[in-house]
Design a protein around this motif. Structure first.
Motif, mmCIF file in Angstrom:
data_model
loop_
_atom_site.group_PDB
_atom_site.id
_atom_site.type_symbol
_atom_site.label_atom_id
_atom_site.label_comp_id
_atom_site.label_asym_id
_atom_site.label_seq_id
_atom_site.Cartn_x
_atom_site.Cartn_y
_atom_site.Cartn_z
ATOM 1 N N PHE A 1 -30.493 4.976 95.902
ATOM 2 C CA PHE A 1 -31.924 5.134 96.158
ATOM 3 C C PHE A 1 -32.425 3.812 96.723
ATOM 4 C CE2 PHE A 1 -36.343 5.037 94.600
ATOM 5 C CZ PHE A 1 -36.755 6.341 94.773
ATOM 6 N N ASP B 1 -34.589 -4.058 93.159
ATOM 7 C CA ASP B 1 -34.772 -5.464 93.551
ATOM 8 C C ASP B 1 -36.031 -5.627 94.372
ATOM 9 O OD1 ASP B 1 -32.385 -6.650 92.482
ATOM 10 O OD2 ASP B 1 -31.337 -5.305 93.862
ATOM 11 N N SER C 1 -36.069 -1.354 83.988
ATOM 12 C CA SER C 1 -35.310 -0.140 83.668
ATOM 13 C C SER C 1 -35.614 0.390 82.268
ATOM 14 C CB SER C 1 -33.815 -0.400 83.833
ATOM 15 O OG SER C 1 -33.420 -1.438 82.976
ATOM 16 N N TYR D 1 -23.522 -5.352 83.763
ATOM 17 C CA TYR D 1 -23.000 -6.410 84.633
ATOM 18 C C TYR D 1 -21.865 -7.195 83.972
ATOM 19 C CZ TYR D 1 -27.130 -5.018 87.076
ATOM 20 O OH TYR D 1 -28.057 -4.242 87.726
ATOM 21 N N HIS E 1 -25.921 -10.859 85.884
ATOM 22 C CA HIS E 1 -26.874 -10.522 86.949
ATOM 23 C C HIS E 1 -27.592 -11.796 87.398
ATOM 24 C CE1 HIS E 1 -30.722 -8.998 88.498
ATOM 25 N NE2 HIS E 1 -30.077 -7.878 88.774
ATOM 26 N N ARG F 1 -30.438 -14.489 81.794
ATOM 27 C CA ARG F 1 -30.720 -15.718 81.044
ATOM 28 C C ARG F 1 -29.659 -15.907 79.966
ATOM 29 N NH1 ARG F 1 -37.056 -14.600 80.113
ATOM 30 N NH2 ARG F 1 -36.045 -12.954 78.906
ATOM 31 N N ASP G 1 -28.858 -10.571 77.989
ATOM 32 C CA ASP G 1 -28.341 -9.411 78.728
ATOM 33 C C ASP G 1 -27.957 -8.277 77.772
ATOM 34 O OD1 ASP G 1 -28.680 -10.772 81.029
ATOM 35 O OD2 ASP G 1 -26.556 -11.170 81.411
ATOM 36 N N LYS H 1 -31.849 -0.615 76.559
ATOM 37 C CA LYS H 1 -31.697 0.565 77.433
ATOM 38 C C LYS H 1 -31.099 1.720 76.629
ATOM 39 C CE LYS H 1 -30.552 -2.121 81.608
ATOM 40 N NZ LYS H 1 -29.736 -2.174 82.837
HETATM 41 P P1 FAD Z 1 -32.064 -4.601 84.261
HETATM 42 O O1 FAD Z 1 -30.697 -4.557 83.700
HETATM 43 O O2 FAD Z 1 -33.114 -3.919 83.515
HETATM 44 O O3 FAD Z 1 -32.433 -6.126 84.443
HETATM 45 C C1 FAD Z 1 -31.753 -7.011 85.331
HETATM 46 C C2 FAD Z 1 -31.699 -8.415 84.756
HETATM 47 O O4 FAD Z 1 -32.951 -8.817 84.246
HETATM 48 C C3 FAD Z 1 -30.701 -8.587 83.624
HETATM 49 O O5 FAD Z 1 -30.112 -9.841 83.725
HETATM 50 C C4 FAD Z 1 -31.553 -8.501 82.420
HETATM 51 O O6 FAD Z 1 -30.969 -9.198 81.341
HETATM 52 C C5 FAD Z 1 -32.844 -9.102 82.878
HETATM 53 N N1 FAD Z 1 -33.952 -8.444 82.193
HETATM 54 C C6 FAD Z 1 -34.335 -7.149 82.339
HETATM 55 N N2 FAD Z 1 -35.403 -6.866 81.546
HETATM 56 C C7 FAD Z 1 -35.675 -8.013 80.918
HETATM 57 C C8 FAD Z 1 -36.637 -8.382 79.996
HETATM 58 N N3 FAD Z 1 -37.531 -7.487 79.533
HETATM 59 N N4 FAD Z 1 -36.640 -9.648 79.549
HETATM 60 C C9 FAD Z 1 -35.740 -10.515 80.003
HETATM 61 N N5 FAD Z 1 -34.796 -10.251 80.886
HETATM 62 C C10 FAD Z 1 -34.748 -9.023 81.336
HETATM 63 N N6 FAD Z 1 -30.414 -0.857 93.425
HETATM 64 C C11 FAD Z 1 -31.156 -0.043 94.222
HETATM 65 O O7 FAD Z 1 -32.149 -0.487 94.793
HETATM 66 N N7 FAD Z 1 -30.807 1.276 94.408
HETATM 67 C C12 FAD Z 1 -29.740 1.830 93.784
HETATM 68 O O8 FAD Z 1 -29.457 3.018 93.976
HETATM 69 C C13 FAD Z 1 -28.939 1.000 92.934
HETATM 70 N N8 FAD Z 1 -27.868 1.504 92.270
HETATM 71 C C14 FAD Z 1 -27.157 0.702 91.405
HETATM 72 C C15 FAD Z 1 -26.095 1.247 90.669
HETATM 73 C C16 FAD Z 1 -25.345 0.457 89.801
HETATM 74 C C17 FAD Z 1 -24.211 1.086 89.010
HETATM 75 C C18 FAD Z 1 -25.645 -0.929 89.665
HETATM 76 C C19 FAD Z 1 -24.825 -1.803 88.763
HETATM 77 C C20 FAD Z 1 -26.713 -1.488 90.381
HETATM 78 C C21 FAD Z 1 -27.486 -0.682 91.233
HETATM 79 N N9 FAD Z 1 -28.581 -1.193 91.949
HETATM 80 C C22 FAD Z 1 -29.324 -0.374 92.771
HETATM 81 C C23 FAD Z 1 -28.937 -2.612 91.842
HETATM 82 C C24 FAD Z 1 -29.991 -2.872 90.737
HETATM 83 O O9 FAD Z 1 -31.215 -2.252 91.086
HETATM 84 C C25 FAD Z 1 -30.167 -4.388 90.657
HETATM 85 O O10 FAD Z 1 -29.022 -4.972 90.120
HETATM 86 C C26 FAD Z 1 -31.420 -4.877 89.960
HETATM 87 O O11 FAD Z 1 -31.577 -6.264 90.253
HETATM 88 C C27 FAD Z 1 -31.388 -4.765 88.450
HETATM 89 O O12 FAD Z 1 -31.572 -3.477 88.041
HETATM 90 P P2 FAD Z 1 -31.219 -3.091 86.513
HETATM 91 O O13 FAD Z 1 -31.661 -1.723 86.288
HETATM 92 O O14 FAD Z 1 -29.833 -3.442 86.208
HETATM 93 O O15 FAD Z 1 -32.175 -4.114 85.745
#
Ligand code: FAD
Length: 294
Positions: free
Chosen positions: A41, A101, A120, A145, A149, A153, A158, A165
């Motif tokens: 997406f 992102d 998320s 990850y 990521h 931090r 993480d 989640k």
């Molecule tokens: P999260 O895991 O929620 O957060 C990412 C980072 O921020 C982590 O290091 C986490 O520890 C930190 N964090 C999150 N919430 C908090 C909080 N409340 N306090 C402190 N730290 C926090 N991107 C797209 O645009 N489209 C896609 O279709 C897509 N598909 C993907 C599929 C997979 C299997 C993977 C691994 C990644 C995909 N991505 C996609 C990339 C993803 O959107 C990015 O990696 C994005 O930067 C993080 O999304 P996430 O849901 O993992 O975030």
């Protein structure tokens, strides 16, 4: 030993030629009977429509179980819920819930839409609360990850996020791609210590274009080991050999994971079937006749 299970990731095509390539890959991979197939997406209306069209067609024309990715980028909560409703109406009952992102690129701070979900965890809660009786019916996958990521931090944070989640209702995590099995096993150890019990499925990259892989790895801060660079060295103009190298690298990685008891694998197919098919064969999965889609 139990039969391995696999899932395949595709991206929505941007042109007629890319569309034909995607459906060729989908049709060739369907007989492997994957647990699900996921479709990525992107930000922006046209990319969202492409994801929707692709998963809808998968429901209508195949026996596959599609999982539609969904992010929080540039969308209000109402817009996100309109997409969730559209997925449900199209018969898509599995969402890969992601923060996404910054549209300015990875590495830039993520700024949520003023009326949108911040990440998320909130998105998962939102899906579960979507017309409550319906939100509970979705299967939800999330990202994890093996190498931290770019926003990480540290491991403790993480794992707290990954646990949150799970507590919000995620059913499984799928990992970012990696090439060192120890990175994946470290993630499993850290997750276990944090009380995470949902399956964490390794994401296996099947990108034979090393320049493309280098760009992706830079964006997501994944390590490309020196031995991998050496393997592709001098192959820029030799796609056939690069395919063979990629097949071997994927086979070796999945074998090392399988030797340690891993049974489920998620393949980043780049909309190509051959590399995924050969890796599945080496895992013992042969194509079976496909029953006609209902
Ligand atoms: P999260 O895991 O929620 O957060 C990412 C980072 O921020 C982590 O290091 C986490 O520890 C930190 N964090 C999150 N919430 C908090 C909080 N409340 N306090 C402190 N730290 C926090 N991107 C797209 O645009 N489209 C896609 O279709 C897509 N598909 C993907 C599929 C997979 C299997 C993977 C691994 C990644 C995909 N991505 C996609 C990339 C993803 O959107 C990015 O990696 C994005 O930067 C993080 O999304 P996430 O849901 O993992 O975030």
């Amino acid at each position: 030993m139990t039969q391995p299970s696999v899932s395949f990731e595709f991206f929505p095509p941007k042109s007629d030629a890319a569309e034909a390539k995607l459906w060729d890959a989908v049709n060739r991979l369907e007989p492997v009977d994957p647990l699900f197939v996921s479709v990525t997406f992107g930000a922006g209306g046209s990319t969202r429509d492409r994801t929707h069209r692709t998963v809808k067609r998968m429901v209508e024309e195949t026996t596959l179980v599609p999982a539609a990715h969904l992010t929080c980028v540039d969308a209000s909560r109402d817009e996100v819920h309109a997409v969730i409703e559209d997925y449900w109406q199209a018969g898509v009952k599995h969402i890969v819930a992601l923060r996404g992102d910054s549209p300015d690129g990875m590495g830039e701070a993520f700024t949520p839409h003023p009326d949108g979900y911040k990440g998320s965890i909130e998105l998962i809660e939102g899906i579960r609360a979507h017309r409550p009786e319906l939100g509970k019916c979705f299967e939800i996958s999330v990202a994890a990850y093996p190498e931290p990521h770019p926003d990480s931090r540290g491991w403790a944070d993480d794992m707290a996020v990954l646990k949150a989640k799970q507590d919000a209702g995620a059913d499984r995590a799928i990992t970012q791609f990696f090439f060192n099995p120890d990175d994946y096993f470290r993630l499993l150890d850290e997750a276990e210590k944090a009380g995470i019990t949902m399956p964490i499925i390794p994401g296996i990259m099947l990108q034979p274009n090393f320049k493309g892989l280098t760009r992706m790895a830079k964006m997501v801060q994944a390590t490309l080991p020196d031995w991998l660079r050496d393997l592709y060295d001098g192959l820029d103009d030799d796609p056939e050999t690069r395919d063979l190298v990629t097949a071997n690298v994927a086979a070796e990685l999945t074998r090392k994971l399988a030797d340690q008891g891993v049974r489920d694998f998620h393949f980043y197919t780049l909309n190509r079937a051959g590399l995924a098919l050969s890796t599945c064969r080496l895992l013992g999965l042969k194509p079976k006749p496909v029953p006609k889609a209902a």
